[in-house]
Design a protein around this motif. Structure first.
Motif, PDB file in Angstrom:
ATOM      1  N   UNK A 204      -0.667  -6.904  11.611  1.00 55.11           N
ATOM      2  CA  UNK A 204      -1.007  -6.050  10.468  1.00 55.11           C
ATOM      3  C   UNK A 204      -1.739  -6.854   9.392  1.00 55.11           C
ATOM      4  N   UNK A 205      -2.857  -6.316   8.923  1.00 54.16           N
ATOM      5  CA  UNK A 205      -3.605  -6.941   7.830  1.00 54.16           C
ATOM      6  C   UNK A 205      -3.205  -6.253   6.523  1.00 54.16           C
ATOM      7  N   UNK A 206      -2.594  -6.967   5.578  1.00 55.68           N
ATOM      8  CA  UNK A 206      -2.088  -6.330   4.357  1.00 55.68           C
ATOM      9  C   UNK A 206      -3.125  -5.530   3.581  1.00 55.68           C
ATOM     10  N   UNK A 207      -4.362  -6.014   3.493  1.00 55.88           N
ATOM     11  CA  UNK A 207      -5.374  -5.292   2.719  1.00 55.88           C
ATOM     12  C   UNK A 207      -5.699  -3.942   3.350  1.00 55.88           C
ATOM     13  N   UNK A 208      -5.743  -3.879   4.682  1.00 54.84           N
ATOM     14  CA  UNK A 208      -5.984  -2.605   5.352  1.00 54.84           C
ATOM     15  C   UNK A 208      -4.792  -1.670   5.174  1.00 54.84           C
ATOM     16  N   UNK A 209      -3.594  -2.233   5.266  1.00 55.01           N
ATOM     17  CA  UNK A 209      -2.388  -1.420   5.087  1.00 55.01           C
ATOM     18  C   UNK A 209      -2.340  -0.838   3.682  1.00 55.01           C
ATOM     19  N   UNK A 210      -2.685  -1.635   2.676  1.00 59.11           N
ATOM     20  CA  UNK A 210      -2.645  -1.161   1.292  1.00 59.11           C
ATOM     21  C   UNK A 210      -3.554   0.043   1.101  1.00 59.11           C
ATOM     22  N   UNK A 211      -4.743  -0.013   1.685  1.00 61.60           N
ATOM     23  CA  UNK A 211      -5.672   1.117   1.585  1.00 61.60           C
ATOM     24  C   UNK A 211      -5.076   2.374   2.200  1.00 61.60           C
ATOM     25  N   UNK A 212      -4.419   2.219   3.341  1.00 62.98           N
ATOM     26  CA  UNK A 212      -3.832   3.378   4.014  1.00 62.98           C
ATOM     27  C   UNK A 212      -2.648   3.932   3.224  1.00 62.98           C
ATOM     28  N   UNK A 213      -1.870   3.049   2.621  1.00 62.83           N
ATOM     29  CA  UNK A 213      -0.742   3.507   1.801  1.00 62.83           C
ATOM     30  C   UNK A 213      -1.240   4.296   0.594  1.00 62.83           C
ATOM     31  N   UNK A 214      -2.325   3.848   0.002  1.00 59.13           N
ATOM     32  CA  UNK A 214      -2.906   4.589  -1.121  1.00 59.13           C
ATOM     33  C   UNK A 214      -3.431   5.940  -0.664  1.00 59.13           C
TER      34      UNK A 214
END
Length: 364
Positions: A204-214
């Motif tokens: 998991x790449x945190x920056x990609x995950x953050x975008x999806x969470x938003x």
């Protein structure tokens, strides 16, 4: 000590690939992500933790859970919940306000668990993280808040870590869909691709995950906190009495953390089917691509697999072709068929007569 250091380096192999994957896809939504998924929602309220919340989660700690690198055992938290709750409530609130997880809470010791009785290589070990019991309690509060905030329509074919859903529901859905399609006649048959990923949680790449969470509506402050939770994590590997040197990780969600399974399911929520004749059923990282074939036309099914390949490349997930299998369900006895082979990354996927899938994930 040599094995511990070798495993530590081996488990860190995804750090090198994450930067290139992040550069290739900054929004984390390509390929199969164009399919049906939840509509973006309005930003949710921020997480507010109360002293009673912390006291409750401390009193429910399992005494048998091993202490993490900080040495604080569950027995102490449970016995002294009333005295410790006010202190840790202030710590948790400050952590959320600053969007920063205390360094000691992010530290983990990896205990390699053999995947089979006699491991023959480094890939035969599963990296299970031993983390702070205090942090596990904190994660439970965050997890419960996130699950209560998610829209009910999000990722309807993800059956793990969802309220009132189970492995049995996933299997029932697969069987019902298959039998319904076969019952329509017209020489229909079903092809199922049982997908295997290499160390899915660890990619998991945190920056990609953050975008999806938003995108699913989580509050910005909570998204920032989760991003910080997953980055700059000090980690060492322990084999017996030998402990490796410490490496710092900023890719993946450690296996053994309470939040990791939920974060993985949110990371993959936008991996959905793009055709009405295909579906993608998920149970945590167990994924099944189903092609409902009519008139011997497998084009949509093969295209769906190609879309999944592209999605994985853009989201840093590695398809393990050697463990990925295809199963065909065809009750027709009137004609000989030519089934198109499935190729992933240039390698032909093995076709099997039976397959065991959708195993229950471990409890955190």
């Amino acid at each position: 000590m040599s094995l511990a250091n070798e495993l530590d380096t081996f488990f860190a192999r995804f750090e090198a690939t994450s930067s290139s994957a992040n550069a290739n896809n900054t929004n984390g939504a390509i390929g199969a992500a164009n399919g049906a998924c939840a509509e973006p929602t309005k930003e949710q309220r921020p997480l507010i933790i109360t002293e009673s919340d912390v006291r409750r989660v401390f009193k429910r700690v399992n005494n048998r859970k091993a202490a993490g690198p900080d040495g604080i055992c569950g027995r102490v938290l449970k016995a002294c919940a009333d005295q410790l709750a006010p202190v840790f409530t202030d710590i948790f609130k400050l952590s959320l306000m600053l969007g920063t997880v205390p360094f000691s809470f992010k530290r983990s010791t990896i205990v390699p668990v053999p995947k089979k009785p006699q491991p023959s290589g480094l890939n035969d070990y599963r990296p299970v993280a031993l983390t702070s019991v205090v942090m596990k309690c904190f994660e439970k509060l965050v997890r419960d808040f996130i699950t209560s905030s998610l829209p009910a329509s999000m990722d309807p074919l993800q059956f793990a870590y969802r309220h009132n859903r189970s492995k049995d529901d996933a299997i029932a859905h697969l069987l019902h869909t298959t039998l319904t399609h076969l019952a329509e006649g017209r020489g229909n048959y079903v092809k199922m691709l049982f997908v295997d990923y290499s160390s899915a949680f660890n990619t998991i790449i945190p920056s990609l995950l953050t975008t999806k969470l938003e995108d699913v509506g989580l509050h910005t402050s909570l998204c920032d906190w989760i991003s910080n939770f997953l980055t700059d994590r000090p980690q060492s590997v322990q084999v017996g009495n030998c402990v490796s040197s410490t490496l710092t990780f900023s890719t993946g969600a450690p296996q053994g953390c309470v939040l990791s399974p939920l974060l993985y399911s949110l990371y993959t929520y936008n991996c959905a089917a793009t055709s009405s004749s295909t579906i993608i059923v998920k149970f945590a990282d167990d994924t099944v691509v189903m092609g409902l074939i009519s008139d011997n036309d497998e084009r949509a099914y093969l295209e769906e697999i190609k879309q999944l390949e592209n999605w994985c490349q853009g989201n840093n997930l590695l398809l393990n072709v050697s463990k990925t299998k295809e199963l065909i369900v065809d009750c027709s006895k009137k004609q000989e068929r030519h089934y198109e082979p499935v190729r992933i990354n240039g390698t032909t996927v093995e076709r099997v007569d039976s397959f065991r899938t959708l195993n229950r994930p471990p409890k955190q």
